[in-house]
Design a protein around this motif. Structure first.
Motif, PDB file in Angstrom:
ATOM      1  N   LEU A 126       0.824  -1.207   0.000  1.00 22.57           N
ATOM      2  CA  LEU A 126       0.000   0.000   0.000  1.00 22.57           C
ATOM      3  C   LEU A 126       0.862   1.262   0.000  1.00 22.57           C
ATOM      4  N   CYS A 169      -1.482  -4.035  10.516  1.00 25.16           N
ATOM      5  CA  CYS A 169      -1.522  -3.767   9.065  1.00 25.16           C
ATOM      6  C   CYS A 169      -0.463  -2.730   8.710  1.00 25.16           C
ATOM      7  N   ASP A 194       1.973  -7.517   9.772  1.00 24.21           N
ATOM      8  CA  ASP A 194       1.195  -7.540   8.530  1.00 24.21           C
ATOM      9  C   ASP A 194       1.103  -8.979   8.057  1.00 24.21           C
ATOM     10  N   PRO A 263      -7.636  -2.276   6.393  1.00 29.78           N
ATOM     11  CA  PRO A 263      -8.510  -2.296   5.221  1.00 29.78           C
ATOM     12  C   PRO A 263      -9.912  -1.848   5.632  1.00 29.78           C
ATOM     13  N   TYR A 264     -10.435  -0.813   4.970  1.00 34.75           N
ATOM     14  CA  TYR A 264     -11.771  -0.322   5.331  1.00 34.75           C
ATOM     15  C   TYR A 264     -12.618   0.048   4.106  1.00 34.75           C
ATOM     16  N   TYR A 270     -14.730  -0.429  -3.685  1.00 41.27           N
ATOM     17  CA  TYR A 270     -13.560  -0.961  -4.374  1.00 41.27           C
ATOM     18  C   TYR A 270     -13.789  -1.024  -5.881  1.00 41.27           C
ATOM     19  N   LYS A 283      -5.111  -5.859  -2.641  1.00 45.63           N
ATOM     20  CA  LYS A 283      -6.515  -5.731  -2.235  1.00 45.63           C
ATOM     21  C   LYS A 283      -6.696  -5.996  -0.747  1.00 45.63           C
ATOM     22  N   ARG A 284      -5.864  -6.863  -0.178  1.00 45.32           N
ATOM     23  CA  ARG A 284      -5.981  -7.175   1.251  1.00 45.32           C
ATOM     24  C   ARG A 284      -5.723  -5.957   2.133  1.00 45.32           C
ATOM     25  N   ALA A 285      -4.966  -4.986   1.606  1.00 46.13           N
ATOM     26  CA  ALA A 285      -4.688  -3.766   2.369  1.00 46.13           C
ATOM     27  C   ALA A 285      -5.800  -2.748   2.223  1.00 46.13           C
ATOM     28  N   LEU A 286      -6.746  -3.002   1.340  1.00 48.25           N
ATOM     29  CA  LEU A 286      -7.813  -2.040   1.059  1.00 48.25           C
ATOM     30  C   LEU A 286      -9.180  -2.520   1.544  1.00 48.25           C
ATOM     31  N   VAL A 287      -9.513  -3.771   1.254  1.00 48.16           N
ATOM     32  CA  VAL A 287     -10.840  -4.311   1.541  1.00 48.16           C
ATOM     33  C   VAL A 287     -10.717  -5.414   2.584  1.00 48.16           C
ATOM     34  N   PRO A 288     -11.477  -5.341   3.685  1.00 44.59           N
ATOM     35  CA  PRO A 288     -11.455  -6.450   4.650  1.00 44.59           C
ATOM     36  C   PRO A 288     -12.040  -7.701   4.019  1.00 44.59           C
TER      37      PRO A 288
END
Length: 384
Positions: A126, A169, A194, A263-264, A270, A283-288
């Motif tokens: 990220l 994270c 992480d 991720p939130y 997204y 994507k794991r850092a953005l969306v739970p």
């Protein structure tokens, strides 16, 4: 050193960038790329780094987030007289990557300032955002002020012990390193974790790069999946050995604070993100992600915030500190600090913390006026 041929010109590159990001942003991006290639793609840049661990291009990266007027077309065109043929080749490839492959500018340049730290970045880890940098510096100021007032109030000459901070994270390690570089010596003992091995490897590189800037504050990084049922036990083993029997008897906690840019992003959000983000950043850092295969997606984007609040409870962080020595600092500092995506998540995130016995909550807004950070404090519930 041979200069660029006379047929090399900035205007075609500027037009290509403008089709993607708009005219003014294109002028800024082309200037940043040009400055970067002039500073870094030379023998001097490859052979020298300053004694404080910062590379030659640090001041360039600092301008990516700072408001500056876009250069004129004439100013950009003048730059073509100062580039070698090798630099021109790099610049043309950089613009191609930016326009045709949606590669983020920060990944092309490869570094981003974060407070006093200089953070190396590469895909898919990220990219640090200015919003995260802003609240990290604000939190460092809160910690420093609280510690200073506590020391003065007790008549002590030194802090009782470093605050143990878990950076969940951690990604590139920017929050841990940003806090450590902003705080006075020996204020914190930070552990960044992480799930991504690529992120942890990059964070450790950034630790080495910024070691001279950390003021004696201890920073470590580990790979750990915080969704595991044994995450709390694993984190307990990561704290330094507690040899002080009086501290153990007092009920003070191994971990004082959890900080996180979790991720939130919601699944719906997204899908609407720019390809610069979706095609490059993890994507794991953005969306739970769902807790297990087959589980439904979290429509609120706050599943990981809930996990962190539960983890704080599992690690004994939701009760007020019993020790007078520790409570003079600890009860005035948040136990859980999480970044969120805006007003639509603020109240729900506060309620999650209250549901996990962090009864006092606070919301910080960013410079753009958006609700950006939720803080939960371990204070008794009214009436208890």
């Amino acid at each position: 050193m041979p200069r660029s041929p006379s047929n090399n010109t900035m205007l075609p590159l500027l037009r290509k960038l403008a089709q993607k990001v708009g005219g003014e942003q294109a002028q800024n991006e082309l200037r940043w790329l040009t400055e970067h290639v002039r500073e870094e793609l030379t023998d001097i840049a490859h052979s020298s780094r300053s004694s404080d661990g910062r590379g030659a291009g640090t001041h360039l990266g600092a301008r990516i987030w700072r408001d500056q007027p876009a250069p004129s077309v004439e100013e950009i065109e003048r730059d073509n007289q100062r580039l070698t043929s090798i630099q021109w080749a790099w610049l043309r490839q950089a613009v191609k990557d930016r326009v045709e492959h949606n590669k983020p500018l920060q990944y092309i340049i490869g570094a981003q300032p974060f407070g006093r730290a200089n953070i190396t970045i590469r895909p898919p880890v990220l990219i640090p955002r200015w919003e995260t940098e802003e609240w990290t510096i604000r939190l460092a100021e809160l910690i420093a002020t609280t510690v200073r007032k506590s020391i003065g109030g007790n008549g002590d000459t030194a802090q009782k012990r470093p605050l143990n901070i878990l950076d969940a994270c951690t990604g590139s390690g920017c929050v841990s390193l940003g806090l450590a570089s902003e705080l006075p010596p020996d204020t914190i003992n930070a552990l960044g974790v992480d799930v991504s091995p690529e992120a942890v490897a990059l964070a450790m590189e950034n630790l080495a790069l910024n070691q001279a800037l950390l003021n004696g504050n201890n920073v470590r990084f580990r790979q750990l999946d915080l969704m595991r049922s044994d995450a709390a036990a694993r984190l307990a083993s990561e704290t330094e050995a507690e040899s002080d029997e009086s501290r153990r008897a007092s009920g003070s906690h191994a971990w004082d604070m959890i900080v996180s840019n979790p991720p939130y992003v919601t699944p719906a959000e997204y899908e609407g993100l720019d390809p610069d983000v979706r095609e490059w950043e993890d994507k794991r850092a953005l969306v739970p992600l769902p807790p297990h295969p087959g589980a439904e997606d979290d429509p609120s984007g706050l599943a990981f915030v809930a996990r962190l609040a539960a983890l704080a409870g599992e690690m004994g962080m939701t009760a007020p500190l019993a020790s007078a020595a520790d409570s003079s600092i600890g009860n005035r500092l948040p136990r859980l600090v999480v970044e969120i995506g805006g007003e639509h998540q603020a109240e729900a995130a506060c309620q999650i913390m209250r549901d996990h016995r962090l009864y006092s909550t606070e919301v910080w807004k960013d410079m753009a006026g958006r609700s950006r950070v939720v803080l939960g404090y371990a204070k008794p519930k009214q009436g208890e």
